[in-house]
Design an enzyme around this catalytic site. Structure first.
Site, PDB file in Angstrom:
ATOM      1  CG  ASP A   1      28.956 106.771  23.581  1.00 19.58           C
ATOM      2  OD1 ASP A   1      28.034 107.097  24.354  1.00 19.58           O
ATOM      3  OD2 ASP A   1      29.180 107.373  22.509  1.00 19.58           O
TER       4      ASP A   1
ATOM      5  N   GLY B   1      30.442 117.154  19.683  1.00 20.78           N
ATOM      6  CA  GLY B   1      30.600 118.568  19.992  1.00 20.78           C
ATOM      7  C   GLY B   1      29.326 119.152  20.578  1.00 20.78           C
TER       8      GLY B   1
ATOM      9  CG  LEU C   1      24.837 113.996  11.675  1.00 26.23           C
ATOM     10  CD1 LEU C   1      25.812 112.925  11.178  1.00 26.23           C
ATOM     11  CD2 LEU C   1      24.762 115.143  10.683  1.00 26.23           C
TER      12      LEU C   1
ATOM     13  CB  ALA D   1      25.646 115.254  17.507  1.00 27.30           C
TER      14      ALA D   1
ATOM     15  CE  LYS E   1      26.793 107.875  20.233  1.00 25.55           C
ATOM     16  NZ  LYS E   1      27.817 108.743  19.609  1.00 25.55           N
TER      17      LYS E   1
END
EC number: 2.7.2.4
Length: 921
Positions: free
Chosen positions: A777, A898, A712, A710, A781
């Site tokens: 997922d 989020g 970061l 997200a 990453k």
């Protein structure tokens, strides 16, 4: 002279039309007659005594010529009239009204009101013909010399237009006087047009005489209305006053000394406070009527201003003033408060709709300011052209660069003469431009390399073939001998000129200009700049011209950095991003000079497009009302090209591999890409490598910070470590907010299946929790971080420990999966208990082992004092082990899931792009 070969039998028609020495023009101070003239084989010289047709046979022949000329009788003063000194100076105010301003009776009333309300001590008003009348007069001449009988009805239409206007404006006595003069003029014109009809040809002097009547009539009408409104007013036929000398094709030079003498004489007999003068028309020293050619009425006003040493010349038009760029091409062009004479001259030379360059010369002699104003918007202050300009924008902020405006010339070709034999050879440039002169071509711009190896110059595209042919013929021997390598021409070019008087004293203007062009992905073909640095001229491809104009105008006149934004996928993350943009837009524009314009929003079914920027306070409602069928290519074309903003970014907020497949094409087209979509960076390795290589060699940027955790700063930290020379040894982290939540809450009192259900109910999981539990997922990453570290791995190279029990992987629905998941709680409970007994916790992690060139996704145990064991909620964490940070790896921790934080990460990338494009940091 007017001449045409006619047969003797045709003379009967002429004789019937014109009796000997018949007056055809009888107006105050102007006389013209037709009289038989001798017919002879040689074209006769211009008569200086009037308009005459003489008949006489020199020798037997079947062909004869008609010769005629037009002269204006110069008024002579009665000796009994006492000579009155003509006052000169700032008490005079000059106004010029174009054809649009006097295009109807209502507009003439408006002009008269403006003139009467001007409280200057003395006023001189220059008027053009009524709107379209000059074109109608030229059409009369064309029809007559084409022997089109409709010229008579066309002349009647011109007369009727003025009659109707007069009926609407004038009272009985003034109306009668005007109509009488109008009738006399029309009779004269019919006779002259008949002569042109018979001859089949009209000379320039005849054409000028005919066309100039439009100004005569409009000046008389306006003078009557001003007198009706109480003004002390006379009208002036400027052919009695202005004297000009022909100065080449379509140019004239004013004779100021003779014009001043005639103006003194005219004023002695016509003393008044307000003079209404005809624009466009004048006389030669031989008293032959002529015109001031292109933009002649503006020129008339400038000359009159110089003759009277006026305080100001006001040019009334239908625009608010001079714009910083063509508003038809740059919708956010601004009206300039001031321009210097030199700036106005430069902009007009390069095609800006300002003034003709020659209009500026007369007023420059006496430092008379010119003001451009809008007659239809009297509240607009207009633009003042004067000796010194002020570098201010509309809000009073000083322009850092002192650039005042931009102008373009299209339909040009660039010719390049190149060869080693040019260096140090005197006369090469003379030979080149001598050949250009011989074919009558106009050179717009010249650029020469300091090595003398090449000279390039721009000419109108219509002339390039003739120029190239002439140069090849002139330098054939040098080309054959190899002293010249080529005479090349590049068609489809345009010129972009950047103008500003104070650019010479301001460092960095050129750098800013070329930086703006580079960031808009525009290639410059040639550059020219004079030592005065009033303008910087670049030649570029015609298809890039408007985009280049928008780019440089945006850089100098809009906020420091203006970016067009296209949002793909207004779902949870996309909609949240739009809300964040809405809330922060004004602050960014005010404090950081960053102007983010959302030009389009598209989903899978509908899209919303805007030419100037979507109102983000109600985009949802507007999309429902005005949304159109979605089409990704149409969407991209709109965001990229249908507005004034040079820099474009597409923000892909989807998880769609089809959308991701377009990134390479968008980057090739100069479109920046920002995304939280992992599909492009975790897809096939060859496609990823092409994408990264393209980014490195172009001025486009591809940012994907939000693809890992997200908001970061994982990606930027990784890139910073590598760019500073550090070497990545290992990257390890918890990269799934969903799985972080699950294992942070998987304790002895709660079964694993229950924690998964709670996570789904709280919105942490995908609609089908198996998408999270499968670990794919996280694997994406890991592959993104591995490739970012320099490892060439495919997604299939990453072993993934799936948390979905084997028997449940084929179940159709998520609901059925959750119902059966409790059957497998015992296995996860046993793993948790084993870890607890060893003082450890379970964490689902991704690992990049750069030393061994591999990666893994697995459920792993960590001591309770380990940073990975200290997480709460859905926090993510990442540790970089490098050569520099080996014993104590730097750790980045924070919310990793989020909509708010993911959208925030995307927003951060947008601001990083703005910084790269020039926004202050």
């Amino acid at each position: 002279s007017l001449s045409s070969a006619i047969s003797p039998s045709s003379y009967a028609a002429i004789a019937a039309a014109y009796s000997a020495r018949t007056p055809i023009f009888n107006k105050k101070k102007t006389a013209a007659v037709l009289s038989p003239l001798s017919l002879f084989h040689q074209s006769p010289s211009l008569s200086k005594t009037g308009i005459f047709l003489h008949r006489g046979r020199k020798e037997s022949s079947s062909k004869f010529y008609i010769a005629a000329s037009v002269t204006t009788a110069v008024p002579s003063l009665d000796d009994s009239v006492e000579k009155v000194h003509l006052p000169r100076g700032a008490m005079w105010s000059i106004h010029k009204f174009g054809g649009t301003c006097v295009g109807s009776s209502e507009r003439i009333r408006n002009v008269a009101e403006i003139v009467v309300e001007d409280d200057s001590e003395r006023k001189l008003v220059v008027v053009s013909a009524m709107s379209k009348v000059t074109d109608m007069m030229y059409d009369l001449i064309y029809k007559a010399q084409s022997r089109d009988d409709s010229y008579e009805s066309a002349l009647d239409a011109v007369m009727e237009k003025h009659k109707l206007t007069a009926f609407d404006l004038l009272d009985e006595d003034d109306l009668a006087r005007f109509l009488t003069r109008l009738q006399h003029d029309v009779i004269t014109l019919k006779a002259m047009l008949r002569a042109i009809y018979i001859a089949g040809h009209a000379t320039e002097s005849f054409s000028d005489f005919v066309v100039g009547h439009g100004e005569l009539w409009s000046a008389q009408l306006l003078s009557f209305v001003i007198r009706k409104n109480g003004g002390d007013c006379n009208w002036m036929d400027t052919r009695d006053v202005l004297v000009v000398n022909p100065a080449g094709s379509n140019q004239v030079d004013p004779d100021y000394l003779e014009s001043e003498k005639r103006l003194e004489k005219w004023f002695s007999s016509n003393q008044c406070q307000t003079i209404v003068a005809t624009g466009f028309i004048a006389s030669t020293p031989q008293n032959i009527p002529t015109t001031l050619k292109r933009d002649g009425s503006d020129f008339s006003a400038a000359i009159m201003g110089a003759l009277l040493r006026a305080g100001q010349v006001t040019i009334w038009t239908d625009v608010n003033g001079v714009y910083s760029a063509d508003p038809r091409k740059v919708s956010e062009a601004v009206v300039l408060k001031t321009l210097s004479y030199q700036e106005a001259w430069e902009m007009s030379y390069f095609g800006a709709n300002v003034l003709h360059p020659r209009t500026i010369n007369p007023v420059m002699r006496y430092d008379i300011p010119i003001v451009i104003r809008n007659i239809f918007n009297l509240s607009a202050p207009g633009t003042m052209i004067c000796r010194e300009s002020v570098g201010e924008t509309e809000d009073g902020l000083k322009l850092e660069s002192h650039v005042k405006g931009f102008a373009t010339i299209d339909n040009l070709a660039l010719i390049n003469v190149e060869g080693t034999g040019m260096a140090g050879v005197p006369g090469t440039a003379t030979a080149i431009f001598g050949a250009v002169k011989d074919v009558g071509a106009n050179v717009i711009m010249i650029s020469q390399a300091s090595s003398e190896h090449s000279i390039c110059f721009a000419v109108p595209e219509s002339e390039v073939k003739a120029v190239a042919k002439a140069l090849e013929a002139r330098f054939r021997q040098a080309l054959d001998a190899g002293r010249l390598s080529q005479v090349a021409n590049n068609p489809n070019c345009s010129i972009l000129a950047t103008v500003g008087q104070k650019m010479a004293s301001t460092p960095g203007v050129s750098a800013t200009l070329f930086n703006a062009l580079a960031k808009a992905n525009i290639n410059v073909r040639a550059i020219a700049q004079g030592c005065t640095e009033y303008n910087i001229t670049v030649v570029l491809s015609r298809e890039d011209c408007v985009r280049a104009l928008k780019a440089v105008h945006s850089r100098f006149y809009l906020s420091r950095t203006t970016i067009a934004v296209g949002i793909v996928g207004p779902g949870l993350i996309g909609a949240t991003l739009l809300d964040q943009l809405r809330d922060q837009a004004a602050i960014l524009k005010e404090n950081s000079k960053i102007d983010l314009r959302v030009m389009g929003i598209t989903g899978s079914r509908t899209m919303l497009l805007s030419e100037t920027g979507i109102d983000l306070s109600r985009w949802r409602e507007v999309q429902k009302e005005k949304g159109q069928t979605a089409g990704l290519e149409k969407f991209v074309q709109h965001v990229r090209g249908n507005h004034f903003i040079p820099s474009t970014v597409i923000v892909d907020c989807t998880a769609d591999s089809e959308v991701a497949s377009h990134y390479h094409d968008w980057l090739c087209r100069g479109i920046h890409v920002i995304t939280p979509n992992k599909k492009a960076n975790s897809g096939p390795l060859d496609q990823y490598l092409k994408l990264r290589a393209l980014q490195r060699r172009s001025y486009t940027h591809y940012f994907y910070e939000a693809t890992v955790v997200a908001g970061l700063p994982i990606i930027t930290t990784l890139q910073g470590l590598l760019e500073t020379g550090d070497k990545i040894l290992r990257i390890e982290g918890i990269f799934s907010g969903t799985l972080s939540y699950i294992f942070n809450n998987f304790k002895s009192t709660t079964p694993f299946s229950e924690v998964v259900s709670e996570a789904k109910a709280a919105g942490y999981t995908e609609p089908d929790p198996r998408d999270d539990l499968a670990g794919t997922d996280v694997a994406r990453k890991v592959i993104i971080l591995a490739r970012g570290s320099g490892l060439k791995l495919e997604l299939s190279d990453i072993p993934v420990q799936s948390l979905v029990p084997e028997p449940l992987r084929g179940i159709a629905s998520a609901e059925e999966f959750l119902l059966q998941l409790p059957q497998f709680d015992s296995d996860m409970t046993r793993k948790r208990e084993d870890a607890e007994n060893a003082g450890e916790v379970l964490r689902y992690v991704g690992v990049v082992d750069a030393v061994n060139q591999k990666g893994v996704v697995e459920l792993k145990r960590y001591k309770k004092e380990h940073p990975f064991a200290q997480l709460s909620g859905s926090d993510n964490i990442n540790a970089f082990t490098t050569e520099r940070y080996n014993k104590q790896p730097p750790i980045i921790r924070g919310p990793g899931a989020g909509a708010e934080v993911t959208a925030g990460g995307v927003f951060s990338d947008i601001l990083r792009l703005a910084s790269y494009l020039g926004a202050p940091s």
